[in-house]
Design an enzyme around this catalytic site. Sequence first.
Site, PDB file in Angstrom:
ATOM      1  N   VAL A   1     -60.503  82.757  42.449  1.00 53.57           N
ATOM      2  CA  VAL A   1     -60.582  83.423  43.760  1.00 53.57           C
ATOM      3  C   VAL A   1     -60.479  85.009  43.631  1.00 53.57           C
ATOM      4  O   VAL A   1     -60.495  85.629  44.593  1.00 53.57           O
ATOM      5  CB  VAL A   1     -59.288  82.865  44.576  1.00 53.57           C
ATOM      6  CG1 VAL A   1     -59.521  81.455  45.206  1.00 53.57           C
ATOM      7  CG2 VAL A   1     -57.989  83.243  43.838  1.00 53.57           C
ATOM      8  N   TYR A   2     -60.527  85.615  42.382  1.00 58.30           N
ATOM      9  CA  TYR A   2     -60.217  86.728  42.219  1.00 58.30           C
ATOM     10  C   TYR A   2     -61.328  87.662  42.487  1.00 58.30           C
ATOM     11  O   TYR A   2     -62.333  87.213  42.445  1.00 58.30           O
ATOM     12  CB  TYR A   2     -59.833  87.165  40.954  1.00 58.30           C
ATOM     13  CG  TYR A   2     -58.417  86.701  40.489  1.00 58.30           C
ATOM     14  CD1 TYR A   2     -57.260  86.356  41.236  1.00 58.30           C
ATOM     15  CD2 TYR A   2     -57.900  86.882  39.059  1.00 58.30           C
ATOM     16  CE1 TYR A   2     -56.016  85.859  40.760  1.00 58.30           C
ATOM     17  CE2 TYR A   2     -56.691  86.707  38.617  1.00 58.30           C
ATOM     18  CZ  TYR A   2     -55.900  86.123  39.531  1.00 58.30           C
ATOM     19  OH  TYR A   2     -54.498  85.913  38.999  1.00 58.30           O
ATOM     20  N   GLY A   3     -61.220  88.865  43.054  1.00 54.55           N
ATOM     21  CA  GLY A   3     -61.999  89.825  43.303  1.00 54.55           C
ATOM     22  C   GLY A   3     -62.808  89.788  44.636  1.00 54.55           C
ATOM     23  O   GLY A   3     -62.772  90.406  45.513  1.00 54.55           O
ATOM     24  N   SER A   4     -63.247  88.326  44.942  1.00 54.09           N
ATOM     25  CA  SER A   4     -64.019  88.102  46.167  1.00 54.09           C
ATOM     26  C   SER A   4     -62.991  87.458  47.336  1.00 54.09           C
ATOM     27  O   SER A   4     -63.503  87.212  48.302  1.00 54.09           O
ATOM     28  CB  SER A   4     -65.173  87.154  45.989  1.00 54.09           C
ATOM     29  OG  SER A   4     -64.560  86.002  45.376  1.00 54.09           O
TER      30      SER A   4
END
Length: 322
Positions: A52-55
């Site tokens: 889930v990181y970044g977006s």
Amino acid sequence: MKYGRLGPTGVRVSQIGLGTATFGVAPTASDAAGIVSAALDLGINFFDTADVYGSSPTFDRPGAPPSSERASAEEILGRALAGRRDEVVLATKCGERRFNPDAGLSRRYVIRQVEQSLRRLGTDYIDLHYAHFPDPHTPLEQTLAVYDDLIRQGKLRYVGLSNHPAWQLTEALWIADGARLRSGPVCAQVKYSLLDRTAERELAAACERFAASIVPYAPLHGGLLADLAVLDRRISGDQRFGGTGFTETEIAVARELERLARVWGMGMQQVSLSWLLSRPAVASVIIGAESVDELQANASAADVQLTTEQADAVSALTNAGH
């Protein structure tokens, strides 16, 4: 760069690991490649990301592309590591439910997310996969069984728990031992810093007892333990995630830490990270960096070793309240 051992695996990981939670936002996707390259040049071989990181909407900032249009941190990291994949220990996660009610640690979900992470990272194996958050709806036995299957298939090497309490780490190790699984959790990733020492109440003792490692995230407590200039920002601390920001007590501790660091001829981040690396069971700390300069400043902490007296002085700043 100095290196620690990841739990009972024998694998060496750099004492400073690079986290990618905000890749695609700060740093931007184009800047992230330069930071990853600089990290490799500094001897950092431990890279941390998640599905889930970044977006994720968590990391939306004014002027940044909407989360639905951003490349994920896994995609950005995978491209940046192209050609050098086998030089690094690559960790990712799945199971965060905040933006997806179907998420969790079920067999169906974990298999699907591991397959997607492999594609986004551009690799055919993941060195370390974390169960990102506890899933009250899925028995640990099921999650550990699917991890065992994925290890047997060669898609994963090791597994860890993230944001799990000490009793769940202990239970997971007992389950893995009783079922003769190829790997129980080899490490626990938790929020841990001078200003948040919850991990020392039970988790550190459990990790020491069972030879697992602690891998702290947020070791600089939103930057407060690195540079008091963060207090001048319009949004600081956990305000970005809807929190209240730094407390007066936290600010007072940071000011005293800054004074000690100045007396010792060190940077605040060097003292903060070196102190954390000296704590029981800690193998590596995960730092975020928005620029190469910030990365280099944080990585320099691996070259600093506090004396016993200095470490005790730092501990005393928060001993009463941890």
